[in-house]
Design a protein around this motif. Sequence first.
Motif, PDB file in Angstrom:
ATOM      1  N   PHE A  69      45.015  41.330  35.908  1.00 22.02           N
ATOM      2  CA  PHE A  69      44.075  42.448  35.893  1.00 22.02           C
ATOM      3  C   PHE A  69      44.722  43.697  36.492  1.00 22.02           C
ATOM      4  CE2 PHE A  69      41.308  38.917  35.181  1.00 22.02           C
ATOM      5  CZ  PHE A  69      40.299  39.431  34.375  1.00 22.02           C
ATOM      6  N   ARG A  71      46.221  47.487  36.124  1.00 21.02           N
ATOM      7  CA  ARG A  71      45.922  48.640  35.301  1.00 21.02           C
ATOM      8  C   ARG A  71      47.147  48.978  34.450  1.00 21.02           C
ATOM      9  NH1 ARG A  71      43.884  53.220  39.109  1.00 21.02           N
ATOM     10  NH2 ARG A  71      42.681  53.947  37.313  1.00 21.02           N
ATOM     11  N   ASP A  93      42.857  46.405  38.709  1.00 18.75           N
ATOM     12  CA  ASP A  93      41.660  46.926  38.052  1.00 18.75           C
ATOM     13  C   ASP A  93      40.428  46.212  38.620  1.00 18.75           C
ATOM     14  OD1 ASP A  93      39.722  47.904  36.371  1.00 18.75           O
ATOM     15  OD2 ASP A  93      40.961  47.754  34.568  1.00 18.75           O
ATOM     16  N   ALA A  96      37.385  46.037  36.311  1.00 28.77           N
ATOM     17  CA  ALA A  96      37.432  44.978  35.307  1.00 28.77           C
ATOM     18  C   ALA A  96      37.131  43.613  35.926  1.00 28.77           C
ATOM     19  CB  ALA A  96      38.799  44.963  34.626  1.00 28.77           C
ATOM     20  N   ARG A  99      33.456  43.420  36.224  1.00 31.36           N
ATOM     21  CA  ARG A  99      32.805  43.327  34.912  1.00 31.36           C
ATOM     22  C   ARG A  99      33.086  42.000  34.209  1.00 31.36           C
ATOM     23  NH1 ARG A  99      35.298  47.224  33.101  1.00 31.36           N
ATOM     24  NH2 ARG A  99      36.827  46.198  31.745  1.00 31.36           N
ATOM     25  N   GLU A 100      34.337  41.574  34.216  1.00 28.24           N
ATOM     26  CA  GLU A 100      34.747  40.439  33.385  1.00 28.24           C
ATOM     27  C   GLU A 100      34.775  39.105  34.118  1.00 28.24           C
ATOM     28  OE1 GLU A 100      34.943  40.854  30.331  1.00 28.24           O
ATOM     29  OE2 GLU A 100      35.383  42.978  30.001  1.00 28.24           O
ATOM     30  N   LEU A 117      43.312  40.225  31.497  1.00 31.03           N
ATOM     31  CA  LEU A 117      42.997  41.388  30.682  1.00 31.03           C
ATOM     32  C   LEU A 117      44.238  42.145  30.218  1.00 31.03           C
ATOM     33  CD1 LEU A 117      40.804  43.363  29.596  1.00 31.03           C
ATOM     34  CD2 LEU A 117      40.941  44.544  31.801  1.00 31.03           C
ATOM     35  N   TRP A 118      45.256  42.212  31.090  1.00 28.58           N
ATOM     36  CA  TRP A 118      46.398  43.078  30.800  1.00 28.58           C
ATOM     37  C   TRP A 118      47.704  42.359  31.087  1.00 28.58           C
ATOM     38  CZ3 TRP A 118      45.626  47.391  28.187  1.00 28.58           C
ATOM     39  CH2 TRP A 118      46.684  48.300  28.048  1.00 28.58           C
TER      40      TRP A 118
END
Length: 212
Positions: A69, A71, A93, A96, A99-100, A117-118
């Motif tokens: 996670f 950025r 992040d 995120a 949220r996730e 996520l990233w």
Amino acid sequence: MRLEAITWERLTEAVAEHVLETGAADGGPWLRVAIDGAPAAGTRERADALAGALRVRGRSVLVVGTGGFLRPASLRYEYGREDPESYYSGWFDTGALWREVFGPLEPGGTGRVLPDLWDPATDRATRSPHSELVPGGVLVLHGPLLLGHWFPFDLTVHLRLSPAALRRRTDESERWTLPAFERYEREVDPAEAADVVVRTDDPRHPAWGGLG
């Protein structure tokens, strides 16, 4: 804080039992555990060990690392590739994660968590599928600088390194991050904030302050 010697095996078993006995603070069906510490402390290894102990006890477990996670590079490196202030407040992040990861595990949530996520290697979204954590399941989130964001953890474990040990065990190429951990000590005081503190200066001989 008074610390006593313990083996990793005994510590992991004790934490697993405590997690299951305590339950979720918000009354929801999922438990959320933090394994906090600098990369040199080996949070992933400890998170995986705890996950194994919980699975033996019949629980579904999802291990998530904050390294998934980050950025985008354009934001992380806005002030240079080795800026400790950016590392402290701009690399991960947290939005995120809320949220996730945490949002789906709130009471009434879906239980469908995004495990990452990233991808920092490709600097692109991973597009990983969601993982569904069944009611009664446990999230184990590991990584640095986890405390101080008001994440709704039910148990927090901080792997503590003295400044000398942190410098010694951090790869030379990553020592530019050390001022970020000094700031974390000043502003968050993780040894005071965490539920469980484990001294890991010598990874072969951990010591802890027990369970409150």
